[in-house]
Enzyme design. Structure first.
Site, PDB file in Angstrom:
ATOM      1  CB  CYS A  85      -1.078   0.097   1.236  1.00 44.56           C
ATOM      2  SG  CYS A  85      -2.235  -1.473   1.082  1.00 44.56           S
ATOM      3  CB  CYS A 208     -13.562  -0.308   5.419  1.00 46.21           C
ATOM      4  SG  CYS A 208     -14.021  -0.986   6.730  1.00 46.21           S
ATOM      5  CG  HIS A 332      -5.427   2.297  -0.411  1.00 47.80           C
ATOM      6  ND1 HIS A 332      -4.316   3.139  -0.876  1.00 47.80           N
ATOM      7  CD2 HIS A 332      -4.712   1.265   0.334  1.00 47.80           C
ATOM      8  CE1 HIS A 332      -3.292   2.482  -0.591  1.00 47.80           C
ATOM      9  NE2 HIS A 332      -3.617   1.548   0.353  1.00 47.80           N
TER      10      HIS A 332
END
Lengths: 387, 86
Positions: A85, A208, A332
């Site tokens: 990530c 989330c 993300h």
């Protein structure tokens, strides 16, 4: 190491771009960053691209070359990096290193990712690394699971509450509603966050981060020539990368990688957490942001829940965090995430953050954790930027 | 390695890989050897009443999941200790 500054930034709204190619997304932001630095593609001497995976069919090749060829940037060294990530931050770090060592004067770092083309199951399989038995993907482990486990232990040891975790989502979604580049633009309330669909207890859906498609780019230059390209050069005061050691002799309430990276970054910049005017941190899940406040020294261990509740991480507070809306609002977009965080900080330090502007911002910290093995992130990058 | 340990933390997961029916419960078990072991948790319903950080847990062998052909994959899970209390 010599001084390095950021001379150009190129962002775009993260979202769902199934009708555009990965190449087109990368091209858009690279052109924007190069123009923002008052350059042409020919000025770039080296390029690093962050791209975690080409999700629908697995590992693609040469994405950096394909993107840059579109804008006439060939011949120079072009390298793709991957670090979970933190992939985008890794690209930035490598570009910084090339300039800091004097190997070249002008470098491009960009990240690009297109995740909405793949199914959730495919993404889960890549994330949980089913080929690595120790990651436990086949036994029900997942990223939300790991952060649900972290949350439970933090609640138990420090009395952190569900409401405090929900407040992270509320704050970040509020700032996301002010950021034209955020994917989710609707603000939410604590009640709405708590009532939403449960993913991994206590983390509900708005706690989330979503996935998405998009790209982000920056141009770095040797500090001594920065004013030739930009009226407000933003210096890189620290650029740090560490990897995990996966210790078992400690409680699962913090990230050892965060703590070591923060210590090294503060030392490199000659600064401490009290000097940080604002930060972008890796809020993949609401609880993660609370833990990062503690790990980065914005508050003491165990006090992260109170830090958000008392408003210290909001604009106008002690250390505003994730004024971009964070991953919880932007999504993300893995290869681009780290560079997108840096873009927000550059806008803030330049005084160009509009309704999200933090007054008198001079020093900013970016934090990006990468991947997960056992109870720690596999990699962690911290950058400290200074006006 | 020991088959008994303490529950370090746990969560109820409403998402997961194909082959494990959701929701399911997972945790880290602290073994006396100083290792934290990731495991599915079983025989612990209602999970939010039964489970508590620090409680004694013990290993059992059960079906973990089904593979793509419907075969049962068997492995370890942990449940709250029912043996002699320590």
């Amino acid at each position: 190491m010599r001084a390095v500054a950021i001379a150009g930034i190129g962002g775009m709204r993260f979202g769902k771009y199934v009708d555009r190619s990965l190449r087109a997304l990368g091209e858009e932001v690279c052109i924007k960053a190069i123009r923002d630095a008052g350059m042409t593609p020919r000025d770039i001497q080296v390029a690093y691209v962050g791209n975690l995976a080409q999700w629908e069919w697995g590992q693609g090749l040469l994405i950096g070359h394909y993107v840059l060829r579109e804008i006439g940037l060939t011949k120079i060294p072009i390298t793709r990096v991957e670090n979970g990530c933190a992939t985008g931050s890794n690209a930035f770090h490598e570009a910084w290193y090339r300039v800091a060592t004097g190997a070249c004067d002008i470098a491009l770092a960009f990240g690009v990712e297109q995740m909405t083309v793949a199914s959730s199951e495919k993404i889960l399989n890549v994330f949980t690394g089913r080929q690595h038995a120790e990651r436990g993907g086949d036994m029900g482990n997942s990223a939300p699971g790991l952060f649900g486990l972290l949350a439970r232990r933090h609640m138990e040891e420090f009395g952190t509450t569900r409401e405090q975790m929900a407040m992270v989502a509320v704050k970040n979604r509020q700032y996301g509603s002010l950021n034209p580049e955020a994917q989710l633009t609707q603000a939410v309330t604590v009640e709405e966050v708590l009532k939403d669909r449960m993913i991994c207890d206590p983390l509900t859906l708005p706690q989330c981060c979503p996935r998405g498609d998009g790209a982000a780019a920056v141009v770095l230059v040797a500090g001594k020539m920065a004013r030739k390209y930009t009226p407000i050069p933003i210096s890189v005061a620290a650029s740090v990368q560490v990897s995990g050691t996966y210790p078992d002799d400690r409680s699962y309430t913090f990230f050892d990688t965060d703590v070591r990276a923060a210590e090294a970054a503060y030392k490199m910049a000659g600064l401490g957490p009290e000097d940080i005017d604002l930060a972008e941190v890796h809020d993949c899940f609401s609880v993660a942001e609370i833990v990062h406040y503690e790990d980065l020294g914005f508050c003491r261990k165990g006090e992260g829940g109170r830090f958000i509740e008392e408003g210290h991480s909001g604009i106008g507070g002690k250390t505003p965090v994730n004024t971009s809306g964070g991953l919880l609002s932007k999504g993300h977009v893995i290869g681009a995430t780290g560079i997108s965080q840096i873009i927000e900080l550059v806008r803030q330090l330049r005084g160009q953050a509009g309704r999200r502007q933090v007054e008198n911002a001079r020093v900013a910290l970016q934090h990006n954790g990468g991947g997960f093995i056992h109870t720690d992130t596999a990699s962690c990058f911290i950058h400290i930027l200074r006006k | 390695m020991s088959k008994k340990g303490k529950l370090h933390t746990y969560t109820r997961s409403h998402m997961g890989p194909a082959g494990i029916r959701t929701p399911f419960t997972i945790g880290f078990i602290e073994l006396p050897e100083g290792i934290k072991l990731f495991s599915l948790l079983t025989q612990c319903e209602p999970w939010d009443k039964v489970l508590a950080v620090g409680m004694e847990m013990e290993m059992v062998i059960e079906t973990i999941r089904e593979d793509e052909e419907g075969n049962e994959i068997v492995g370890y899970k942990f449940r709250p200790s029912v043996g002699e209390s320590s």
